[in-house]
Design a protein around this motif. Structure first.
Motif, PDB file in Angstrom:
ATOM      1  N   PRO A 115      11.199  38.087  55.027  1.00  0.00           N
ATOM      2  CA  PRO A 115      10.436  38.224  53.782  1.00  0.00           C
ATOM      3  C   PRO A 115      11.219  39.040  52.744  1.00  0.00           C
ATOM      4  O   PRO A 115      12.043  39.896  53.100  1.00  0.00           O
ATOM      5  CB  PRO A 115       9.173  38.970  54.195  1.00  0.00           C
ATOM      6  CG  PRO A 115       9.274  39.258  55.647  1.00  0.00           C
ATOM      7  CD  PRO A 115      10.521  38.686  56.188  1.00  0.00           C
ATOM      8  N   GLU A 116      10.973  38.742  51.487  1.00  0.00           N
ATOM      9  CA  GLU A 116      11.555  39.449  50.350  1.00  0.00           C
ATOM     10  C   GLU A 116      11.520  40.965  50.564  1.00  0.00           C
ATOM     11  O   GLU A 116      10.491  41.510  50.962  1.00  0.00           O
ATOM     12  CB  GLU A 116      10.722  39.072  49.098  1.00  0.00           C
ATOM     13  CG  GLU A 116      11.217  39.630  47.778  1.00  0.00           C
ATOM     14  CD  GLU A 116      12.562  39.069  47.380  1.00  0.00           C
ATOM     15  OE1 GLU A 116      12.845  37.895  47.738  1.00  0.00           O
ATOM     16  OE2 GLU A 116      13.361  39.816  46.765  1.00  0.00           O
ATOM     17  N   GLY A 117      12.649  41.603  50.338  1.00  0.00           N
ATOM     18  CA  GLY A 117      12.650  43.062  50.382  1.00  0.00           C
ATOM     19  C   GLY A 117      13.231  43.625  51.673  1.00  0.00           C
ATOM     20  O   GLY A 117      13.644  44.787  51.712  1.00  0.00           O
ATOM     21  N   LEU A 118      13.282  42.833  52.750  1.00  0.00           N
ATOM     22  CA  LEU A 118      13.877  43.326  53.998  1.00  0.00           C
ATOM     23  C   LEU A 118      15.384  43.038  54.005  1.00  0.00           C
ATOM     24  O   LEU A 118      15.832  42.018  53.491  1.00  0.00           O
ATOM     25  CB  LEU A 118      13.239  42.647  55.205  1.00  0.00           C
ATOM     26  CG  LEU A 118      11.808  43.044  55.573  1.00  0.00           C
ATOM     27  CD1 LEU A 118      11.482  42.548  56.976  1.00  0.00           C
ATOM     28  CD2 LEU A 118      11.628  44.557  55.498  1.00  0.00           C
ATOM     29  N   SER A 119      16.147  43.943  54.645  1.00  0.00           N
ATOM     30  CA  SER A 119      17.590  43.739  54.775  1.00  0.00           C
ATOM     31  C   SER A 119      17.913  43.253  56.182  1.00  0.00           C
ATOM     32  O   SER A 119      17.605  43.931  57.176  1.00  0.00           O
ATOM     33  CB  SER A 119      18.317  45.062  54.517  1.00  0.00           C
ATOM     34  OG  SER A 119      19.581  45.055  55.144  1.00  0.00           O
ATOM     35  N   ALA A 120      18.550  42.091  56.267  1.00  0.00           N
ATOM     36  CA  ALA A 120      18.908  41.537  57.575  1.00  0.00           C
ATOM     37  C   ALA A 120      19.888  42.460  58.295  1.00  0.00           C
ATOM     38  O   ALA A 120      19.801  42.653  59.517  1.00  0.00           O
ATOM     39  CB  ALA A 120      19.503  40.138  57.410  1.00  0.00           C
ATOM     40  N   ILE A 121      20.815  43.034  57.543  1.00  0.00           N
ATOM     41  CA  ILE A 121      21.799  43.925  58.164  1.00  0.00           C
ATOM     42  C   ILE A 121      21.105  45.132  58.792  1.00  0.00           C
ATOM     43  O   ILE A 121      21.418  45.538  59.918  1.00  0.00           O
ATOM     44  CB  ILE A 121      22.864  44.357  57.125  1.00  0.00           C
ATOM     45  CG1 ILE A 121      23.737  43.140  56.764  1.00  0.00           C
ATOM     46  CG2 ILE A 121      23.712  45.502  57.637  1.00  0.00           C
ATOM     47  CD1 ILE A 121      24.717  43.392  55.648  1.00  0.00           C
TER      48      ILE A 121
ATOM     49  N   ILE B 257      17.979  45.260  59.842  1.00  0.00           N
ATOM     50  CA  ILE B 257      17.239  44.785  61.020  1.00  0.00           C
ATOM     51  C   ILE B 257      18.188  44.640  62.214  1.00  0.00           C
ATOM     52  O   ILE B 257      17.878  45.067  63.331  1.00  0.00           O
ATOM     53  CB  ILE B 257      16.567  43.420  60.715  1.00  0.00           C
ATOM     54  CG1 ILE B 257      15.587  43.529  59.554  1.00  0.00           C
ATOM     55  CG2 ILE B 257      15.911  42.838  61.964  1.00  0.00           C
ATOM     56  CD1 ILE B 257      14.320  44.270  59.846  1.00  0.00           C
ATOM     57  N   VAL B 258      19.361  44.062  61.965  1.00  0.00           N
ATOM     58  CA  VAL B 258      20.335  43.875  63.045  1.00  0.00           C
ATOM     59  C   VAL B 258      20.754  45.223  63.618  1.00  0.00           C
ATOM     60  O   VAL B 258      20.840  45.404  64.844  1.00  0.00           O
ATOM     61  CB  VAL B 258      21.558  43.071  62.532  1.00  0.00           C
ATOM     62  CG1 VAL B 258      22.726  43.179  63.500  1.00  0.00           C
ATOM     63  CG2 VAL B 258      21.177  41.615  62.309  1.00  0.00           C
ATOM     64  N   GLN B 259      21.007  46.180  62.732  1.00  0.00           N
ATOM     65  CA  GLN B 259      21.443  47.501  63.200  1.00  0.00           C
ATOM     66  C   GLN B 259      20.354  48.186  64.020  1.00  0.00           C
ATOM     67  O   GLN B 259      20.617  48.779  65.067  1.00  0.00           O
ATOM     68  CB  GLN B 259      21.827  48.375  61.998  1.00  0.00           C
ATOM     69  CG  GLN B 259      23.171  47.971  61.391  1.00  0.00           C
ATOM     70  CD  GLN B 259      23.395  48.559  60.011  1.00  0.00           C
ATOM     71  OE1 GLN B 259      22.458  49.046  59.374  1.00  0.00           O
ATOM     72  NE2 GLN B 259      24.635  48.520  59.544  1.00  0.00           N
TER      73      GLN B 259
ATOM     74  N   THR C 205       8.405  44.348  61.954  1.00  0.00           N
ATOM     75  CA  THR C 205       7.102  44.861  61.532  1.00  0.00           C
ATOM     76  C   THR C 205       7.204  46.295  61.010  1.00  0.00           C
ATOM     77  O   THR C 205       6.652  46.644  59.967  1.00  0.00           O
ATOM     78  CB  THR C 205       6.113  44.788  62.714  1.00  0.00           C
ATOM     79  OG1 THR C 205       6.106  43.441  63.210  1.00  0.00           O
ATOM     80  CG2 THR C 205       4.701  45.159  62.278  1.00  0.00           C
ATOM     81  N   GLU C 206       7.949  47.123  61.734  1.00  0.00           N
ATOM     82  CA  GLU C 206       8.134  48.515  61.285  1.00  0.00           C
ATOM     83  C   GLU C 206       8.770  48.557  59.898  1.00  0.00           C
ATOM     84  O   GLU C 206       8.381  49.346  59.043  1.00  0.00           O
ATOM     85  CB  GLU C 206       9.023  49.274  62.271  1.00  0.00           C
ATOM     86  CG  GLU C 206       8.294  49.629  63.564  1.00  0.00           C
ATOM     87  CD  GLU C 206       9.274  50.019  64.677  1.00  0.00           C
ATOM     88  OE1 GLU C 206      10.419  50.408  64.360  1.00  0.00           O
ATOM     89  OE2 GLU C 206       8.887  49.906  65.856  1.00  0.00           O
ATOM     90  N   ASN C 207       9.761  47.696  59.689  1.00  0.00           N
ATOM     91  CA  ASN C 207      10.424  47.679  58.391  1.00  0.00           C
ATOM     92  C   ASN C 207       9.482  47.207  57.284  1.00  0.00           C
ATOM     93  O   ASN C 207       9.539  47.707  56.156  1.00  0.00           O
ATOM     94  CB  ASN C 207      11.668  46.805  58.438  1.00  0.00           C
ATOM     95  CG  ASN C 207      12.895  47.583  58.892  1.00  0.00           C
ATOM     96  OD1 ASN C 207      13.619  48.119  58.073  1.00  0.00           O
ATOM     97  ND2 ASN C 207      13.087  47.672  60.199  1.00  0.00           N
ATOM     98  N   LEU C 208       8.636  46.251  57.630  1.00  0.00           N
ATOM     99  CA  LEU C 208       7.668  45.772  56.629  1.00  0.00           C
ATOM    100  C   LEU C 208       6.694  46.889  56.261  1.00  0.00           C
ATOM    101  O   LEU C 208       6.367  47.087  55.089  1.00  0.00           O
ATOM    102  CB  LEU C 208       6.879  44.579  57.191  1.00  0.00           C
ATOM    103  CG  LEU C 208       7.557  43.208  57.112  1.00  0.00           C
ATOM    104  CD1 LEU C 208       6.728  42.169  57.858  1.00  0.00           C
ATOM    105  CD2 LEU C 208       7.718  42.792  55.641  1.00  0.00           C
ATOM    106  N   GLN C 209       6.263  47.634  57.293  1.00  0.00           N
ATOM    107  CA  GLN C 209       5.313  48.720  57.036  1.00  0.00           C
ATOM    108  C   GLN C 209       5.953  49.816  56.197  1.00  0.00           C
ATOM    109  O   GLN C 209       5.344  50.332  55.257  1.00  0.00           O
ATOM    110  CB  GLN C 209       4.787  49.281  58.349  1.00  0.00           C
ATOM    111  CG  GLN C 209       3.731  48.351  58.952  1.00  0.00           C
ATOM    112  CD  GLN C 209       3.456  48.635  60.411  1.00  0.00           C
ATOM    113  OE1 GLN C 209       4.159  49.421  61.049  1.00  0.00           O
ATOM    114  NE2 GLN C 209       2.426  47.984  60.954  1.00  0.00           N
ATOM    115  N   ALA C 210       7.207  50.149  56.544  1.00  0.00           N
ATOM    116  CA  ALA C 210       7.912  51.189  55.784  1.00  0.00           C
ATOM    117  C   ALA C 210       8.042  50.788  54.317  1.00  0.00           C
ATOM    118  O   ALA C 210       8.007  51.639  53.419  1.00  0.00           O
ATOM    119  CB  ALA C 210       9.297  51.429  56.385  1.00  0.00           C
TER     120      ALA C 210
END
Lengths: 487, 487
Positions: free
Chosen positions: A420-426, A428-430, A479-484
Motif C-alpha cells: 500500500p501507498e506509503g510503505l517502504s519495501a526496503i 519491510i525487507v530489513q 501490519t506493524e508498519n501500516l499502524q506506525a
C-alpha cells in the motif's frame, strides 16, 4: 545570452535529423549530466525559458524532461522544478556498474540466508539440492564416458554437440516452435546467451528496450556493451504496448529483451494480442526481440501458452532457454534458437567468448533429453512446486493485509507483491530479515530509480510449513508498519 | 590550398597534446582510411609535401606512414609511394571481423583433416582422444557425485569453488608464484579469461599491445571491445623490447598481452632481461600485462622457467592458465591469478558473462589436482611429446632444405618454420594438403597484413612414423617450389 543558459550553450539540435527533437535534447542533457557538467542537485531551467532559448516548442522540453526523470537522471519536486539526480558512474568510464553490485548482493543475501538454519528463505529461486536429479544425471554421465571415451573430453565444435542440437529441435517442436538443429547454438547458461547476443548485436550507444522491472543480469550485459537502456513498464497482460510504440519510433532500438511467459520478477504473461502487436512493431521498426523463456515449464494452468517464438513468422525473435537456470543451476547449459541470418555472427561471438560449452555436459544432457528423463524430472518438480504455489497463495490471503496486492501468475516460483501507498519495501525487507525471513525488495529489478513498493516472494526453497510461518511473520511486519504510519 | 590536399583538410594536430604528433597523424589518416574517404589504392601524398601542408616535421610523416604500413592500412611500392590497402571492415560497424573467420577456419581445417584417415595432421594442437585421462577423470567425477550429491549441481559462487581455488594457489607456489585463493578467479577456459579481461579493462578506442604474431582468439576478443591493436614483433628471446618502449610512450596501452614461456605460435621464450624490462615499462607507463601461460608444462629443458608473474612485485601482471586447452580441451576450465585491486571488477564481469563455471567440473578437477593425478598425467604426456619433439626435430633436419630456418623451442607442441625469401607459405600449405599433409600458414597468427613466409608445424596429433612421412612430403613440396623459382 542570459547567464543562466551558459551551461546549455553546447546543445545543438538538428531539425532535419531522423531522431526527434525531444530525444536529441534528452541525449544532450543526459551527456551534460553524465559528464558532471550538471551536478547532483542542479536545478534545470523552467520549461518555457529553455524552450525559448533553444527556439523549440515547450512540449519538446517537457518530453525530454519527462524522459530524463523516467530514466533516473533527474527528479522533480512539485512546484519547485526538475533537479539532477545523483549519478553513480560516468558514461566515459564505461557504463555505470551499480546494477552489477545489486545483482551480486542478491546472491550474497541468498548465501547468508543459507547459513542460518532457522531462517526462512523467500529470496532464492534456486532449488534445494534434494530436488536435483543427481542419480539420473550420474547414470547418463557414466554412460557417456563409457560410450564416448576420450571424445567426451576432446575438442567440441563451437555451435554445440550436433545430436544435442537435434534433440533440442525435437523438444521445441513439441512446444509449438519450428526449429532446426542448424539454427540452435549451445551456450553455457542463459546469462551467457544474453551476453553473447549483446556482443553480437549491440554497438556502443545503441538503444535496448527492456521490460521494467526486468532481470538485472540482462541489464549488466547490455550496459557492458555501452548500450542505452530504456525500460518500458510491465502491465499484468504484458508490456505497455502503447508506451513501446511511442518510444520505438524515436529511439529505434536494436534489441527488445522480454519474457513473454511468466516474467521475472512480476510473473505476468503476455496476452495474445500484445504478442502479435509486439512482433508487428519489431518488424515495422526493424528491431530484434530476445525472448528469454525463464520458466514456462512451470505453468500451472490447463492451457500453457507457447513461446512468443511460435508466432515469429519473419525471423524477428531470438529464443533463449536454459536447462540449468532453475533445475540444475550448477550445470551451465542453455541454448539459443536463432533467425538463420544471425547464426554465423553468434557463432563467431560464442567462439571468442569461450570457444565452446563443455562437451561432456552436452553429451550427458543429450542422453538425458533423449531418454525422456528431463520430462520425468520436470513432471516431478511441477507437482512439488504446484503444491507450494497453492500454499503460498493461501498464506498470502490469510496473513497479509488485503491492501497488499498480489496478481495470480500462471506459474513460476515467485509472487510479486505491491505494498500500500506509503510503505517502504526496503524497510519491510530489513525488518523481516531481523525476524529471519528473507525476501527481495523489487528495487533490485528496476534499472533506474526503482519504486520502493514491491516485494518478490519466492517459494522455491521453503516447504509448506515454512511458507506458512514466513508469511505470518511478513504479515505482522507489514501490519506493524501500516499502524506506525497511521500514528 | 592545393587541390591535392583537399582530402586532408580535416586533419587537426594538437602540439600541446600528451599524444605525440606522429600518433595523432596516424590516427587521423587511419580514420580517413576506415571511413572510406581514402579508398583502396589511393596514393598518399609525398612525405615532404604533406609535412609542409600540415606545418610539421617530415620525420613525423615518415613515422606515421611507417605505422600505417605496419598495421596493414597501407602498402608501399619502392620508388612509387604509399597506397591505401584493401580494408575488410569499417570501424564504425564494429571492428573488422576478418580474423574470427580465419580462426574458425583453423578448426574446420582440423576437422577436415580428421575425416581423412590417411592424412597427416600437423595443424591441430589438440591431443588425440587416446591421450586423454578418461578413466582417472571418470573416477573423480563419480567420487564427487557420491560425496556432494545435489550440491555438485547446485548454485556455484561466481569466483569459483573455494577448495579448487585453494588447490590452485598451492600448485602455483610450486611454480614459484605467490598466490592466494582470494585472488584466483575460475573461468571456463583460457579464451574466456582473455575475453573477461578485455571486458573488465578495455573501453572503446583503448590501445592493446600484443606480440606479433600472436594467438588470433585474443585479437578477436580485443577487437570485440573496440580496442585498437598494435603488434610488437617477436624475436627469439622475446618481444622486441626497444620497439615496445618506442611505442608505449606514444600509445599508452591499457593492456599488453604476452606469452613469456613457449609463445604461440613461435615457440620463443623471453630472456630474463626482457622479462624485467617488460615489467619495468608496464610500471612506468601504467599498463597491465596479461600473461597467457599457454603450455609451460611442456618445457623439455632441465631448467624450466617460472612464469613472468613470479617477477611481478607491484601487481602489474594478470596470470592466465588453462587446464583444458591442451590436455582436456572439452573440459573448459582455466583460472586467472589477479592483482588484488582487479578481483572485484573481474568477478562482476565473470558474473554477467556466464554467472559461473560448471560446479561439477570444478569439484571434479579439485579432486584431480589434490590427488596428484594432474601431475601424473602431465608426466605421462610429457614423455610422449618429448619423443615426438625429437623425432620432428630430426625429421626437419633430415627432410627440409637447410634454407628453411627452425628455431629450437624450449618445449611445446609446435615448430615455427621460416621459409626462404620468395616462397609463399600459403602455396606450400595448399600443395602439401593435396598430398594429405595438413599444416597452418603463419598468416593466421598476424592480426594485419601477415608476411607469407612462416609455417606452424604441430606434432600433437601425429605419431613418430607419421611425423617422418609428413615431413618427407613437406620437404619435397618445398624443394619443388624452390626449383620452380630458380627457373
Amino acid at each position: 545570452m542570459a547567464e543562466q543558459f551558459y551551461d546549455f550553450v553546447s546543445i545543438q539540435l538538428d531539425k532535419n535529423s531522423k531522431a526527434s527533437l525531444y530525444t536529441q535534447l534528452y541525449d544532450c542533457l543526459r551527456e551534460l549530466i553524465l559528464s558532471g557538467k550538471l551536478g547532483h542537485g542542479y536545478l534545470l531551467p523552467p520549461v518555457r525559458k529553455l524552450a525559448s532559448f533553444l527556439g523549440i516548442n515547450p512540449g519538446t522540453v517537457v518530453s525530454a524532461y519527462k524522459l530524463l526523470e523516467q530514466n533516473g537522471y533527474t527528479y522533480s519536486r512539485a512546484g519547485s522544478g526538475n533537479y539532477v539526480a545523483q549519478i553513480a558512474g560516468n558514461a566515459q568510464d564505461g557504463p555505470e556498474p551499480a546494477l552489477i553490485d545489486i545483482d551480486l548482493e542478491i546472491f550474497e543475501n541468498k548465501s547468508s540466508a543459507g547459513d542460518r538454519p532457522n531462517c526462512i528463505d523467500f529470496a532464492s529461486v534456486m532449488p534445494t539440492p534434494d530436488l536435483l536429479p543427481i542419480d539420473d544425471f550420474k547414470n547418463v554421465l557414466i554412460e557417456v564416458l563409457d560410450r564416448d571415451k576420450g571424445f567426451a573430453f576432446g575438442y567440441q565444435e563451437s555451435q554445440g554437440f550436433y545430436p544435442l542440437r537435434e534433440a533440442i529441435s525435437l523438444y521445441l517442436k513439441e512446444q509449438g516452435v519450428k526449429a532446426q538443429a542448424d539454427n540452435v547454438q549451445i551456450i553455457s547458461g542463459a546469462q551467457q546467451g544474453i551476453d553473447i547476443i549483446a556482443k553480437a548485436l549491440l554497438n556502443f550507444g545503441d538503444y535496448v528496450f527492456t521490460e521494467n522491472p526486468t532481470y538485472p543480469g540482462a541489464i549488466a550485459s547490455f550496459r557492458s556493451r555501452g548500450a542505452k537502456i530504456i525500460g518500458i513498464p510491465m502491465e499484468n497482460d504484458g508490456i505497455d504496448i502503447q508506451e513501446l510504440e511511442n518510444k520505438i519510433r524515436s529511439f529505434r532500438p536494436r534489441l527488445i529483451y522480454i519474457m513473454a511467459n511468466i516474467q521475472n520478477p512480476t510473473g505476468y504473461s503476455y496476452s495474445l494480442a500484445k504478442r502479435n502487436r509486439l512482433i508487428g512493431l519489431a518488424r515495422r521498426y526493424d528491431a530484434i526481440i530476445l525472448e528469454d523463456d525463464y520458466i514456462s515449464e512451470l505453468d500451472f494452468t490447463d492451457t500453457p501458452m507457447a513461446p512468443l517464438k511460435a508466432l515469429d513468422r519473419d525471423q524477428r525473435v531470438i529464443y533463449l532457454k536454459s536447462f540449468s537456470k532453475i533445475f540444475m543451476p550448477g550445470l551451465r547449459l542453455a541454448f539459443l534458437l536463432m533467425p538463420p541470418h544471425l547464426v554465423a555472427k553468434v557463432l563467431a561471438v560464442k567462439h571468442h567468448s569461450d570457444i565452446s560449452t563443455s562437451g561432456l555436459t552436452q553429451r550427458a544432457f543429450d542422453l538425458y533429453l533423449r531418454k525422456g528423463i528431463w520430462r520425468k524430472h520436470i513432471a516431478a518438480i511441477h507437482s512439488i512446486y504446484w503444491e507450494r504455489y497453492q500454499t503460498a497463495l493461501n498464506a498470502i490471503e490469510q496473513f497479509l493485509p488485503s491492501t497488499v496486492i498480489c496478481h495470480r501468475p500462471r506459474g513460476g516460483l515467485t509472487f510479486w507483491l505491491s505494498l500500500p501507498e506509503g510503505l517502504s519495501a526496503i524497510k519491510i525487507v530489513q525488518e523481516a530479515e531481523k525476524r529471519d525471513v528473507f525476501l527481495l525488495p523489487g528495487t533490485a529489478f528496476f534499472p533506474r530509480r526503482p519504486p520502493d513498493r514491491f516485494l518478490r516472494l519466492s517459494f522455491a526453497v521453503a516447504g509448506s510449513e515454512k511458507i506458512m510461518q514466513g508469511l505470518k511473520v511478513l504479515g505482522e511486519v507489514i501490519t506493524e508498519n501500516l499502524q506506525a504510519m497511521k500514528k
